[in-house]
Every structure is written in structure tokens, then in C-alpha cells.
Write an enzyme that holds these catalytic residues in place. Structure first.
Site, PDB file in Angstrom:
ATOM      1  N   ASP A  20     -33.429   1.763  -4.974  1.00  0.00           N
ATOM      2  CA  ASP A  20     -32.715   3.040  -4.785  1.00  0.00           C
ATOM      3  C   ASP A  20     -31.285   3.052  -5.338  1.00  0.00           C
ATOM      4  OD1 ASP A  20     -34.775   4.435  -3.752  1.00  0.00           O
ATOM      5  OD2 ASP A  20     -34.175   4.245  -1.652  1.00  0.00           O
ATOM      6  N   GLY A  22     -30.628   3.228  -8.404  1.00  0.00           N
ATOM      7  CA  GLY A  22     -30.635   4.156  -9.543  1.00  0.00           C
ATOM      8  C   GLY A  22     -31.133   3.593 -10.860  1.00  0.00           C
ATOM      9  N   LYS A  23     -31.938   2.524 -10.823  1.00  0.00           N
ATOM     10  CA  LYS A  23     -32.437   1.905 -12.062  1.00  0.00           C
ATOM     11  C   LYS A  23     -33.279   2.881 -12.883  1.00  0.00           C
ATOM     12  CE  LYS A  23     -34.572  -1.262  -9.605  1.00  0.00           C
ATOM     13  NZ  LYS A  23     -34.089  -0.962  -8.245  1.00  0.00           N
ATOM     14  N   THR A  24     -34.240   3.532 -12.186  1.00  0.00           N
ATOM     15  CA  THR A  24     -35.158   4.434 -12.889  1.00  0.00           C
ATOM     16  C   THR A  24     -34.400   5.632 -13.452  1.00  0.00           C
ATOM     17  OG1 THR A  24     -36.743   3.752 -11.228  1.00  0.00           O
ATOM     18  CG2 THR A  24     -37.381   5.615 -12.612  1.00  0.00           C
ATOM     19  N   THR A  44     -38.979   5.437 -33.190  1.00  0.00           N
ATOM     20  CA  THR A  44     -40.279   4.794 -33.122  1.00  0.00           C
ATOM     21  C   THR A  44     -40.589   4.619 -31.653  1.00  0.00           C
ATOM     22  OG1 THR A  44     -39.663   3.572 -35.069  1.00  0.00           O
ATOM     23  CG2 THR A  44     -41.616   2.805 -33.900  1.00  0.00           C
ATOM     24  N   HIS A  85     -37.198  -6.804 -10.716  1.00  0.00           N
ATOM     25  CA  HIS A  85     -37.439  -8.223 -10.973  1.00  0.00           C
ATOM     26  C   HIS A  85     -38.874  -8.577 -11.252  1.00  0.00           C
ATOM     27  CE1 HIS A  85     -35.154  -7.562  -7.377  1.00  0.00           C
ATOM     28  NE2 HIS A  85     -34.837  -8.794  -7.154  1.00  0.00           N
ATOM     29  N   ASN A 135     -23.031   2.456 -10.194  1.00  0.00           N
ATOM     30  CA  ASN A 135     -23.665   3.778 -10.282  1.00  0.00           C
ATOM     31  C   ASN A 135     -23.268   4.712  -9.135  1.00  0.00           C
ATOM     32  OD1 ASN A 135     -25.437   5.635 -11.439  1.00  0.00           O
ATOM     33  ND2 ASN A 135     -27.165   4.945 -10.181  1.00  0.00           N
ATOM     34  N   LYS A 136     -23.627   5.963  -9.299  1.00  0.00           N
ATOM     35  CA  LYS A 136     -23.468   7.038  -8.311  1.00  0.00           C
ATOM     36  C   LYS A 136     -21.996   7.366  -8.039  1.00  0.00           C
ATOM     37  CE  LYS A 136     -27.901   5.956  -6.104  1.00  0.00           C
ATOM     38  NZ  LYS A 136     -28.768   6.135  -4.949  1.00  0.00           N
ATOM     39  N   ALA A 204     -25.805   7.914 -13.170  1.00  0.00           N
ATOM     40  CA  ALA A 204     -27.081   8.090 -13.873  1.00  0.00           C
ATOM     41  C   ALA A 204     -27.515   9.542 -13.761  1.00  0.00           C
ATOM     42  CB  ALA A 204     -28.136   7.172 -13.268  1.00  0.00           C
TER      43      ALA A 204
HETATM   44  P1  GDP Z   1     -34.349   2.727  -8.235  1.00  0.00           P
HETATM   45  O1  GDP Z   1     -35.177   2.414  -7.021  1.00  0.00           O
HETATM   46  O2  GDP Z   1     -33.234   1.734  -8.396  1.00  0.00           O
HETATM   47  O3  GDP Z   1     -35.145   2.896  -9.487  1.00  0.00           O
HETATM   48  O4  GDP Z   1     -33.596   4.102  -7.926  1.00  0.00           O
HETATM   49  P2  GDP Z   1     -33.917   5.574  -8.431  1.00  0.00           P
HETATM   50  O5  GDP Z   1     -33.535   5.749  -9.844  1.00  0.00           O
HETATM   51  O6  GDP Z   1     -35.308   5.925  -8.038  1.00  0.00           O
HETATM   52  O7  GDP Z   1     -32.872   6.397  -7.561  1.00  0.00           O
HETATM   53  C1  GDP Z   1     -32.930   6.447  -6.141  1.00  0.00           C
HETATM   54  C2  GDP Z   1     -32.351   7.766  -5.666  1.00  0.00           C
HETATM   55  O8  GDP Z   1     -30.977   7.822  -6.013  1.00  0.00           O
HETATM   56  C3  GDP Z   1     -33.006   8.986  -6.311  1.00  0.00           C
HETATM   57  O9  GDP Z   1     -33.080  10.011  -5.355  1.00  0.00           O
HETATM   58  C4  GDP Z   1     -32.039   9.358  -7.431  1.00  0.00           C
HETATM   59  O10 GDP Z   1     -32.081  10.718  -7.741  1.00  0.00           O
HETATM   60  C5  GDP Z   1     -30.711   8.976  -6.812  1.00  0.00           C
HETATM   61  N1  GDP Z   1     -29.717   8.620  -7.836  1.00  0.00           N
HETATM   62  C6  GDP Z   1     -29.860   7.738  -8.835  1.00  0.00           C
HETATM   63  N2  GDP Z   1     -28.737   7.675  -9.571  1.00  0.00           N
HETATM   64  C7  GDP Z   1     -27.867   8.550  -9.019  1.00  0.00           C
HETATM   65  C8  GDP Z   1     -26.519   8.943  -9.326  1.00  0.00           C
HETATM   66  O11 GDP Z   1     -25.885   8.479 -10.274  1.00  0.00           O
HETATM   67  N3  GDP Z   1     -25.955   9.865  -8.493  1.00  0.00           N
HETATM   68  C9  GDP Z   1     -26.613  10.394  -7.424  1.00  0.00           C
HETATM   69  N4  GDP Z   1     -25.956  11.288  -6.685  1.00  0.00           N
HETATM   70  N5  GDP Z   1     -27.867  10.050  -7.117  1.00  0.00           N
HETATM   71  C10 GDP Z   1     -28.486   9.141  -7.900  1.00  0.00           C
END
Ligand code: GDP
Length: 358
Positions: A20, A22-24, A44, A85, A135-136, A204
Site C-alpha cells: 500500500d 504505492g508501488k503499483t 516496443t 519482493h 511517496n504520497k 504517484a
Molecule cells: P502497492 O500495494 O504498494 O502497490 O500500493 P498501491 O499502488 O496499490 O497503492 C495503495 C493505495 O494508495 C491506493 O489506494 C492508491 O491509490 C494510493 N496511493 C498510491 N500512491 C499515492 C499517492 O501518491 N498519493 C495518494 N494520495 N495516494 C496514493
């Protein structure tokens, strides 16, 4: 540094971090940025990975030219599509990792969490240099979002109190990281990126800081690991990411090719549950070129030859026992089959394969 006349392949980049954090979202943002900035026909498509061409990186980092002067000769960055990982542990190769560089994502509001520590340990043990994406930042109280803007520019548009909050979160993160023997600092203050791990504040979600993040990753790869990226036109070397059924073809393997060339009808050797598998490539599949890289990469086409670095699907007989994480070698001559079999066997003995890896 290597001479500019030598051809380099793209560094292979992985994204790691706590759940959570924010990797994805970060990977989606980077791919989305590439779609917006690319020229027609430039992209490509790969299986299991996304290529960000150098022209895109140059466009995204253009506003930073004065702050981060980049002279890039790498052809781009190849991001592994699946973060975390589990996949990273399948990217091993003799003496290290197939990943050349990593982005460790940390939610700046939460700081270091258990999987952050695990990620740091795995990166250290495989000797993979990394950059931290804090992030965030858009969640910091008072933050005024400036979509897809470099952080250096967005910061100038924030209130002083907000900038102070970001700074204090950054210092807290730097202090936390020092508890894990990580010497990290804000990217702008670093001289030697091999001694100090750069932290780039990003969102992100809004895209703020993505320009600096790409500049730091590309710059570090170019400056510090270009020897590893020298392209050699030899027989292909790769790693199996996944084993899956390919409708109409039987069992297929998804492979990250990190060195050399692979062609249809090449003899390949990889690890199977019951010993090395020797087989001949029946087809190499890659996604059809589509205009939006974010759409599902389901439609594949056959290609005759691929050179590193690339994400490909290989169809061949006898792949049913193939294991994810296995090394894969193209055998240059039939007389060398035994040599390569031994090589695969030796590598497999150094790692314990789990039967449930795929
Ligand atoms: P992962 O488990 O690391 O892949 O995390 P996700 O990319 O699924 O992100 C988890 C949650 O955090 C989701 O609800 C995203 O929308 C939120 N999120 C990710 N990056 C950001 C950011 O930069 N800002 C905010 N406010 N929310 C984020």
C-alpha cells in the site's frame, strides 16, 4: 564510465516496498507518462516489463536540465511490471540479480515499515543499487497539487508551512533509515550516489516528482553501472519469470532477457523440477504494438529475433516442468549442451526452488 561509442542496453528496473505504499500506482504513472510523451511507433511492448525510451525520459526531464544535467547514452529503462519482493526473488542470476537498479517506495507519511526493511535487506544482499521514492507527498496537510510537475517546481508553489512539513517528514525518514545502516539524503544534496542513497519526494497519484525520479534512476544507471550494461551480441541469457499456459501453444515461459540475442529455433537450457531442460525455441511472442501501453498486453505476435534487454514469452516443447526463477541460456553450439547443463545445475543448487513458485 564506458566510452560513448559502445552500445548499452537498457537497465532493468524493479519497484519494491511495503504493501500500500504505492508501488503499483507509481508504475502505472510512469507508464502513463511514457504514453503521453512518446512519439508514434516509439514504444516496443514487452511481456512482463515496460520499456521507457530515452526520448521520453529526455522530454520528461527537460524542465530539469539546469538542475540535473543528463547526458544519457542508455537506450531507455526497462521496468519490470510486477512490483514487490516475490517477483524480485525470481530475478536472481549468478552472483546477484537481473535487476540492475531498484526504486524503493516508502509512504512518507508512514515511514519505514516491515516490508520496507525486508526490501532493504534483499537489495543489499543482491548488491542492487537503489533510489528511494518518498511517496504520497500530496497527502501532506496543505499540499497544493500541481499535476505532472517536477517536485523542484511544485515546491516553489507551496506555502512555507507545507514545505516545512515535507522537510520534517524527510528528516524523520532519513533518521529512520539510518537505524538500518542506510545513509540516505535528499537527492539534490548528494555528490556521490554510490555512498548515499538518494530520496526523491514524489506523488504517484499527481505525478509530482516523477521527472526527478526518472532523472535520478537514469543518471545513476548511466554513471555507475554502465559497465554492466555493455551490450554483447552473444548468445542470450535470461531468467524465467513465470511459467504459464499459452492457448493454442501449450506451456510457455515468460523470460527477462538480460544479455545477448535469442532467435526462433535456438537451443535453450533452463532448470526443470526434474533437472535441466534442453529444448528448441518454437516461437518468441511479444505484445502487438498498441497505442496505449496501459491496455492489457494480451494480444501477442511472433518475432524472429530479440536482443537484450527484453521481456518475452517463449513457446517450446517440454516446458511443463520449468520453474520460475530458473536461469535460461541460449546454447551457441550443440557440442556445448553438456557444459550449459552443468552451468544450470550448478546455479540451481545454489538456490532452493520452491515447487509452488508459479
Ligand atoms: P502497492 O500495494 O504498494 O502497490 O500500493 P498501491 O499502488 O496499490 O497503492 C495503495 C493505495 O494508495 C491506493 O489506494 C492508491 O491509490 C494510493 N496511493 C498510491 N500512491 C499515492 C499517492 O501518491 N498519493 C495518494 N494520495 N495516494 C496514493
Amino acid at each position: 564510465m564506458v566510452s560513448l561509442s559502445k552500445k548499452l542496453r537498457q537497465p532493468i528496473v524493479v519497484v519494491l516496498g511495503h504493501v500500500d505504499h504505492g508501488k503499483t500506482t507509481l508504475l502505472d504513472k510512469i507508464r502513463g507518462t511514457a504514453v503521453v510523451k512518446k512519439e508514434a511507433g516509439e514504444m516496443t511492448q514487452h511481456v512482463g516489463a515496460s520499456n521507457i525510451p530515452i526520448s521520453v525520459i529526455e522530454k520528461v526531464t527537460e524542465p530539469l536540465k539546469k538542475i540535473i544535467p543528463l547526458k544519457l547514452t542508455i537506450p531507455g529503462l526497462l521496468f519490470i511490471d510486477t512490483p514487490g519482493h516475490e517477483l524480485f526473488s525470481n530475478l536472481r542470476k549468478r552472483g546477484g540479480s537481473v535487476a540492475d537498479i531498484a526504486i524503493l517506495v516508502i509512504d512518507i507519511n508512514e515511514g519505514v515499515m516491515p516490508q520496507t526493511v525486508e526490501s532493504i535487506e534483499i537489495l543489499k544482499s543482491r548488491n542492487v543499487p537503489f533510489v528511494i521514492a518518498a511517496n504520497k507527498i500530496d497527502k501532506i496537510p496543505g499540499w497544493k497539487p500541481n499535476p505532472d510537475t517536477p517536485i523542484t517546481i511544485s515546491l516553489k508553489k507551496q506555502d512555507q508551512a507545507t514545505v516545512k512539513r515535507l522537510e520534517s517528514l524527510m528528516y524523520k525518514l532519513i533518521a529512520q533509515l539510518s537505524n538500518y545502516d542506510i545513509s540516505a539524503d535528499i537527492f539534490e544534496r548528494i555528490r556521490d550516489f554510490m555512498k548515499t542513497i538518494p530520496i526523491v519526494p514524489v506523488s504517484a497519484r499527481t505525478g509530482e516528482g516523477i521527472a526527478e525520479l526518472l532523472a535520478v534512476v537514469a543518471g545513476m544507471a548511466q554513471r555507475y553501472i554502465s559497465e554492466k550494461l555493455l551490450y554483447v551480441e552473444g548468445p542470450g541469457k535470461g531468467v524465467v519469470l513465470e511459467v504459464k499456459e499459452q492457448p493454442g501453444f501449450g506451456t510457455a515461459i515468460d523470460v527477462i532477457l538480460y544479455d545477448g540475442i535469442i532467435q526462433e529455433r535456438d537451443t535453450i537450457i533452463l532448470a526443470g523440477l526434474n533437472g535441466p531442460i534442453v529444448t528448441k525455441v518454437r516461437a518468441i511472442l511479444m505484445p502487438k504494438t498498441v497505442t496505449d501501453i496501459r491496455v492489457a498486453k494480451t494480444e501477442l505476435k511472433t518475432v524472429e529475433l530479440v536482443s537484450a534487454a527484453a521481456g518475452i514469452r517463449i513457446v517450446a516443447p517440454n516446458l511443463e516442468d520449468a520453474v520460475a526463477g530458473s536461469p535460461l541460456y541460449v546454447v551457441p553450439q550443440e557440442s556445448e549442451i553438456d557444459k550449459y547443463k552443468r552451468l544450470v545445475q550448478e546455479e540451481v543448487e545454489t538456490v532452493r526452488f520452491r515447487k509452488d513458485v508459479n
